[in-house]
Design an enzyme around this catalytic site. Structure first.
Site, PDB file in Angstrom:
ATOM      1  N   ASP A  44       0.842  -1.204   0.000  1.00 60.26           N
ATOM      2  CA  ASP A  44       0.000   0.000   0.000  1.00 60.26           C
ATOM      3  C   ASP A  44       0.877   1.254   0.000  1.00 60.26           C
ATOM      4  O   ASP A  44       0.378   2.378  -0.049  1.00 60.26           O
ATOM      5  CB  ASP A  44      -1.024  -0.012   1.148  1.00 60.26           C
ATOM      6  CG  ASP A  44      -0.389  -0.036   2.524  1.00 60.26           C
ATOM      7  OD1 ASP A  44       0.854  -0.096   2.617  1.00 60.26           O
ATOM      8  OD2 ASP A  44      -1.144   0.011   3.517  1.00 60.26           O
ATOM      9  N   SER A  45       2.215   1.044  -0.023  1.00 60.86           N
ATOM     10  CA  SER A  45       3.132   2.153  -0.297  1.00 60.86           C
ATOM     11  C   SER A  45       2.825   2.772  -1.651  1.00 60.86           C
ATOM     12  O   SER A  45       3.313   3.856  -1.963  1.00 60.86           O
ATOM     13  CB  SER A  45       4.588   1.667  -0.255  1.00 60.86           C
ATOM     14  OG  SER A  45       4.760   0.541  -1.095  1.00 60.86           O
ATOM     15  N   ASP A  83      -0.899  -6.306  -0.147  1.00 61.94           N
ATOM     16  CA  ASP A  83      -1.236  -5.623   1.108  1.00 61.94           C
ATOM     17  C   ASP A  83      -2.744  -5.458   1.250  1.00 61.94           C
ATOM     18  O   ASP A  83      -3.430  -5.074   0.294  1.00 61.94           O
ATOM     19  CB  ASP A  83      -0.632  -4.209   1.085  1.00 61.94           C
ATOM     20  CG  ASP A  83       0.506  -4.050   2.072  1.00 61.94           C
ATOM     21  OD1 ASP A  83       0.638  -4.880   2.989  1.00 61.94           O
ATOM     22  OD2 ASP A  83       1.265  -3.081   1.909  1.00 61.94           O
ATOM     23  N   LYS A 111      -1.065  -9.460   3.227  1.00 59.96           N
ATOM     24  CA  LYS A 111      -0.322  -8.914   4.386  1.00 59.96           C
ATOM     25  C   LYS A 111      -1.197  -7.933   5.159  1.00 59.96           C
ATOM     26  O   LYS A 111      -1.871  -7.095   4.557  1.00 59.96           O
ATOM     27  CB  LYS A 111       0.955  -8.212   3.896  1.00 59.96           C
ATOM     28  CG  LYS A 111       1.728  -7.502   5.016  1.00 59.96           C
ATOM     29  CD  LYS A 111       3.149  -7.148   4.630  1.00 59.96           C
ATOM     30  CE  LYS A 111       3.308  -5.865   3.865  1.00 59.96           C
ATOM     31  NZ  LYS A 111       2.848  -4.666   4.579  1.00 59.96           N
ATOM     32  N   GLU A 113      -1.330  -5.345   8.784  1.00 59.87           N
ATOM     33  CA  GLU A 113      -0.528  -4.646   9.793  1.00 59.87           C
ATOM     34  C   GLU A 113      -1.185  -4.757  11.166  1.00 59.87           C
ATOM     35  O   GLU A 113      -2.366  -4.399  11.319  1.00 59.87           O
ATOM     36  CB  GLU A 113      -0.417  -3.155   9.436  1.00 59.87           C
ATOM     37  CG  GLU A 113       0.331  -2.905   8.133  1.00 59.87           C
ATOM     38  CD  GLU A 113       0.516  -1.420   7.838  1.00 59.87           C
ATOM     39  OE1 GLU A 113       0.170  -0.573   8.687  1.00 59.87           O
ATOM     40  OE2 GLU A 113       1.001  -1.116   6.739  1.00 59.87           O
ATOM     41  N   GLU A 180       9.255  -3.585  10.575  1.00 58.81           N
ATOM     42  CA  GLU A 180       9.703  -2.320   9.963  1.00 58.81           C
ATOM     43  C   GLU A 180      10.240  -1.357  11.026  1.00 58.81           C
ATOM     44  O   GLU A 180       9.585  -1.125  12.056  1.00 58.81           O
ATOM     45  CB  GLU A 180       8.507  -1.694   9.216  1.00 58.81           C
ATOM     46  CG  GLU A 180       8.841  -0.377   8.547  1.00 58.81           C
ATOM     47  CD  GLU A 180       7.803   0.047   7.515  1.00 58.81           C
ATOM     48  OE1 GLU A 180       6.872  -0.739   7.199  1.00 58.81           O
ATOM     49  OE2 GLU A 180       7.935   1.187   7.016  1.00 58.81           O
TER      50      GLU A 180
HETATM   51  O1  KIV Z   1       3.529  -1.036   1.591  1.00 56.22           O
HETATM   52  C1  KIV Z   1       4.702  -1.426   1.568  1.00 56.22           C
HETATM   53  O2  KIV Z   1       5.458  -1.195   0.619  1.00 56.22           O
HETATM   54  C2  KIV Z   1       5.186  -2.164   2.724  1.00 56.22           C
HETATM   55  C3  KIV Z   1       6.659  -2.360   2.841  1.00 56.22           C
HETATM   56  C4  KIV Z   1       7.305  -1.104   3.278  1.00 56.22           C
HETATM   57  C5  KIV Z   1       7.009  -3.481   3.730  1.00 56.22           C
HETATM   58  O3  KIV Z   1       4.425  -2.550   3.557  1.00 56.22           O
END
Ligand code: KIV
Length: 262
Positions: A44-45, A83, A111, A113, A180
């Site tokens: 989600d970056s 994500d 993934k 969080e 992280e």
């Molecule tokens: O969203 C992302 O790119 C991430 C990485 C920084 C691990 O969660």
């Protein structure tokens, strides 16, 4: 050969470090896959790197599903992790509905969080055939709770909570965990404490694997964080840059102490 969650577990068991990276489209995914990357994360970056936002909070499941489909089209071997965006897994029902969309778009793993409060969600997803990667430490979706993008786990109590959360996620069925922006010693301790692979970003070189945001690895980030490195500067082309990243992760030379928090 296609990389699976079992491949990453085997690498950890054999003490072989592996490299992973984010990607958001088919072309970069194809090059990273050709370079031999173990896993690609549709992070989600993309709220920052693709959409130009100042956080990840505006990203939707539809956004991640779209980019997952694009990345899937470029991959031959790498494991594809997607994500789950902010608030898309706030309860078990939403988590199942949204994880299903990402799996249908081509993800192998989703993934999420957060710590022990996600255990029921993780167990339900895994029971329904959806592998889960945890994400602890500096979890960017909680930036407003942390009050900034701050290193986590520096205080003894925080570090203990991180270890407890990691153990709880593993027990709930997570097959790998991203950590992280935590001190290097804590990254090492987590990797030695849990059996599933620990993948670090800003967590020192003693985690089982590393992950980088592709824009950091290719020198495209305007103000790169201290834990990143521009591999393109030394390589001249994207394929060789990612090969160099993989090599430096596997021989332990990246990240070095200058990239780590102590
Ligand atoms: O969203 C992302 O790119 C991430 C990485 C920084 C691990 O969660």
């Amino acid at each position: 050969m296609a990389i699976t969650v079992r491949t990453l577990q085997k690498l950890k068991n054999e003490h072989k470090k592996f490299a992973t990276i984010t990607a958001y489209d088919a072309t970069f995914a194809r090059i990273f896959d050709e370079a031999g990357i173990s896993a690609i994360l549709v992070g989600d970056s993309l709220g920052n790197t693709i959409q130009g936002g100042s956080s990840t909070l505006g990203v939707t499941t539809k956004d991640i599903a779209y980019h997952t489909k694009c990345v899937r089209a470029g991959i031959k071997n790498a494991l594809l992790i997607a994500d789950m965006p902010f608030m898309s897994y706030a309860n078990v029902k939403d988590a199942c509905k949204n994880a299903y969309k990402l799996m249908q778009a081509g993800a192998n793993v989703v993934k999420l969080e957060g710590g022990a409060h996600l255990c029921e969600t993780i167990t339900t997803l895994v029971q329904n055939g959806i592998p889960v990667c945890g994400h602890l430490g500096l979890t960017p979706q909680s930036v407003n709770v942390f009050g900034g993008y701050l290193v986590q786990g520096r205080e003894e109590e925080q570090a203990k909570k991180l270890i407890d959360d990691c153990l709880a996620l593993e027990k709930a069925g997570a097959c790998m965990i991203v950590v992280e922006c935590i001190p290097k010693a804590l990254g090492k301790a987590l990797s030695e404490t849990v059996h599933v692979p620990i993948i670090g970003i800003g967590a020192g070189n003693e985690t089982d694997g590393q992950i980088m945001v592709m824009h950091d690895a290719l020198g495209l980030t305007a103000k790169p964080p201290k834990f990143t490195k521009d591999f393109l500067a030394q390589s001249g082309n994207v394929l060789d840059a990612i090969r160099l990243y993989i090599k430096e992760v596997s021989d332990g030379s990246f990240p070095n102490d200058a990239h780590s928090f102590n």
